[in-house]
Design a protein around this motif. Structure first.
Motif, PDB file in Angstrom:
ATOM      1  N   MET A   1       0.391  -0.979   0.280  1.00 48.46           N
ATOM      2  CA  MET A   1      -0.139   0.001   0.745  1.00 48.46           C
ATOM      3  C   MET A   1       0.445   1.335  -0.179  1.00 48.46           C
ATOM      4  SD  MET A   1      -3.328  -1.361  -0.625  1.00 48.46           S
ATOM      5  CE  MET A   1      -3.373  -0.047  -0.478  1.00 48.46           C
TER       6      MET A   1
ATOM      7  N   SER B   1     -12.088   2.311   3.823  1.00 45.66           N
ATOM      8  CA  SER B   1     -10.664   1.903   3.523  1.00 45.66           C
ATOM      9  C   SER B   1      -9.551   3.375   4.521  1.00 45.66           C
ATOM     10  CB  SER B   1     -10.750   1.931   2.374  1.00 45.66           C
ATOM     11  OG  SER B   1     -11.070   1.813   1.455  1.00 45.66           O
TER      12      SER B   1
ATOM     13  N   LEU C   1      -6.654   0.792   6.377  1.00 40.94           N
ATOM     14  CA  LEU C   1      -5.659   0.854   6.366  1.00 40.94           C
ATOM     15  C   LEU C   1      -4.698   1.930   7.259  1.00 40.94           C
ATOM     16  CD1 LEU C   1      -5.767   1.189   2.521  1.00 40.94           C
ATOM     17  CD2 LEU C   1      -4.698  -0.925   4.186  1.00 40.94           C
TER      18      LEU C   1
ATOM     19  N   MET D   1      -9.103  -4.656   4.333  1.00 41.03           N
ATOM     20  CA  MET D   1      -9.140  -4.856   3.260  1.00 41.03           C
ATOM     21  C   MET D   1      -8.472  -6.138   2.115  1.00 41.03           C
ATOM     22  SD  MET D   1      -9.406  -1.297   2.968  1.00 41.03           S
ATOM     23  CE  MET D   1      -9.025  -1.407   1.173  1.00 41.03           C
ATOM     24  N   THR D   2      -8.653  -6.754   2.560  1.00 47.13           N
ATOM     25  CA  THR D   2      -8.246  -8.060   0.790  1.00 47.13           C
ATOM     26  C   THR D   2      -9.424  -8.554   1.149  1.00 47.13           C
ATOM     27  OG1 THR D   2      -6.676  -9.457   2.868  1.00 47.13           O
ATOM     28  CG2 THR D   2      -5.960  -7.741   1.111  1.00 47.13           C
TER      29      THR D   2
ATOM     30  N   GLU E   1     -13.070  -6.415  -4.761  1.00 49.67           N
ATOM     31  CA  GLU E   1     -11.406  -5.686  -4.917  1.00 49.67           C
ATOM     32  C   GLU E   1     -11.382  -4.016  -4.091  1.00 49.67           C
ATOM     33  OE1 GLU E   1      -9.162  -6.996  -4.077  1.00 49.67           O
ATOM     34  OE2 GLU E   1      -9.606  -8.958  -4.551  1.00 49.67           O
TER      35      GLU E   1
ATOM     36  N   ILE F   1      -9.353  -2.683  -2.729  1.00 52.05           N
ATOM     37  CA  ILE F   1      -8.022  -2.000  -3.435  1.00 52.05           C
ATOM     38  C   ILE F   1      -7.119  -1.913  -5.154  1.00 52.05           C
ATOM     39  CG2 ILE F   1      -4.458  -2.299  -3.391  1.00 52.05           C
ATOM     40  CD1 ILE F   1      -5.442  -3.532  -0.530  1.00 52.05           C
TER      41      ILE F   1
ATOM     42  N   GLU G   1      -5.140  -1.514  -8.197  1.00 49.02           N
ATOM     43  CA  GLU G   1      -4.126  -1.344  -8.685  1.00 49.02           C
ATOM     44  C   GLU G   1      -3.479  -1.367  -9.872  1.00 49.02           C
ATOM     45  OE1 GLU G   1      -0.614  -2.455  -6.557  1.00 49.02           O
ATOM     46  OE2 GLU G   1      -1.318  -3.942  -5.269  1.00 49.02           O
TER      47      GLU G   1
ATOM     48  N   THR H   1      -7.843   3.305  -3.656  1.00 45.47           N
ATOM     49  CA  THR H   1      -8.694   2.387  -2.895  1.00 45.47           C
ATOM     50  C   THR H   1      -9.498   2.982  -2.493  1.00 45.47           C
ATOM     51  OG1 THR H   1      -7.569   3.194  -0.765  1.00 45.47           O
ATOM     52  CG2 THR H   1      -7.179   1.505  -1.199  1.00 45.47           C
TER      53      THR H   1
ATOM     54  N   CYS I   1     -11.920   7.815  -4.140  1.00 43.25           N
ATOM     55  CA  CYS I   1      -9.804   7.689  -3.609  1.00 43.25           C
ATOM     56  C   CYS I   1     -10.311   9.320  -3.699  1.00 43.25           C
ATOM     57  CB  CYS I   1      -9.652   7.188  -3.684  1.00 43.25           C
ATOM     58  SG  CYS I   1      -8.007   6.580  -3.162  1.00 43.25           S
TER      59      CYS I   1
END
Length: 393
Positions: free
Chosen positions: A25, A272, A276, A305-306, A314, A316, A318, A323, A368
């Motif tokens: 992250m 989130s 985090l 988060m996972t 999801e 997160i 990528e 996020t 985000c």
């Protein structure tokens, strides 16, 4: 920074997979900040948009001084070369300088406090200017005026940071004492913090959100680390124990609490940034200040988060370096939040359980905001120094 160093290293000692997520992250945050950086500042949000091909993009919207100041705090913790990467080639001093330059137009106490905090911690030469603007806004308040708890906490954190940095502001010790007394007075005999210090609407005067707990916890822990203030540490410990006792079974950091009892009024949304960044940031500051360590609770929050019961989507992302903001009820008018605030004002343990079935937590907020990535860096790359022998725990 490797996982074996600093705060991620401490986390790795009890949960290697959670520490690996932190490393992932941090890298994502450095990549994810430049798309929101424009014109020497930051957008308010990057909002997800789904194209005809089903792929998501994220478009910047608005501007936010507050979020830019939080990013400055986070980016300042990076090594110099990564700071420039996170700011599209600019420096932290460039960002803080732009914020200080805009201070005459800043009328919000919390925004001014964050800018002063960022200036102090980054060693900016205009820290005195930022502190002076914060003093001007404080002077506009009269005794008994309501103050948002979050803003009162940020003011204390900024002044403690300025004191640590050796800023030459007039009567800095007196200002720290005033901010300290206001924040501690706002807690009083309650289990947790309310949303407002001072008068508030009757039906939600007893309610405090997660942010209303995190930022005072952080500020009071920092005050103790700086001065050895035992009362500040005791209050920080009370808040930390309260939010950790209320943490959800899958690591959720819930949203609204009854400040009188510490019980959850309404759990959703789950954000989130809380999982985090904000919960780890405050709890790790408490541990650094000599208080209780809550690494197991931090790890549980990270794992949400996972894998979580609310949604399989999801959070997160990528490919967009961000996020998604939160998992929430399908309740755009916030009926559950309002109904439970009123119910618990009358009867502290009222739940109106049927609302959980009518408005299940299945929605995902696909945006985000830059502060989410800024606090992530600050939470995991900062280490709080202990300046006072009484802060050794």
């Amino acid at each position: 920074m490797t996982r074996q160093q600093g705060r991620p290293g401490a986390l790795a000692g009890i949960d290697a997979s959670a520490a690996e997520l932190v490393d992932r992250m941090v890298d994502l945050a450095v990549r994810g900040l430049p798309p929101g950086y424009t014109g020497g500042g930051f957008v308010f949000t990057r909002r997800g948009r789904r194209g005809a091909d089903g792929r998501w993009t994220a478009a910047g919207e608005g501007r936010s001084v507050r979020y830019a100041a939080i990013v400055a705090l986070g980016v300042a913790t990076l090594p110099p070369e990564r700071r420039r990467a996170a700011l599209a080639g600019d420096t932290v001093h460039d960002l803080v300088g732009a914020l200080v330059k805009g201070l005459p137009d800043v009328a919000n106490l919390g925004d001014a406090a964050l800018i002063a905090w960022a200036a102090a911690e980054s060693g900016h030469p205009e820290t005195g200017t930022a502190l002076a603007r914060l003093a001007e806004l404080e002077a506009r308040l009269t005794p008994g005026d309501p103050v948002y708890t979050v803003e009162a906490a940020w003011a204390l954190a900024a002044l403690v940071a300025a004191d640590r940095a050796g800023a030459g502001a007039p009567d800095l010790a007196g200002r720290v004492a005033h901010a300290r007394d206001r924040l501690l007075g706002g807690l009083g005999t309650d289990r947790l913090y309310r949303h407002v210090i001072g008068p508030a609407s009757w039906y939600r005067a007893h309610v405090g959100c997660f942010a209303d707990q995190v930022y005072p916890l952080q500020a009071l822990a920092r005050l103790h680390a700086r001065t050895g203030d035992a009362e500040a540490l005791a209050a920080a410990e009370r808040i930390a124990a309260g939010i950790c006792a209320a943490q959800g079974p899958q690591g959720q950091w819930w949203w609204h609490y009854d400040a009188r009892t510490g019980e959850v009024v309404e759990g959703y949304p789950v954000y989130s940034v809380h999982q985090l960044s904000m919960a780890p940031m405050a709890l790790l500051d408490l541990a650094d200040a000599g208080g209780t360590s809550y690494l197991a609770e931090i790890a549980r929050g990270l794992h949400w988060m996972t894998s979580r019961p609310e949604t399989d989507e999801e959070l997160i992302v990528e490919e967009l370096d961000l996020t998604w903001r939160k998992a929430a009820r399908d309740d755009p008018k916030k009926i559950v939040r309002g109904a439970r605030a009123v119910a618990t004002a009358v009867s502290p343990r009222a739940r109106i359980a049927v609302l959980d079935r009518v408005y299940p937590p299945v929605a995902v907020d696909r945006e985000c905001r830059p502060y989410e990535l800024g606090w992530l860096l600050y939470a995991w790359l900062f280490t709080l120094p202990r300046d006072h022998p009484g802060a050794g725990g």
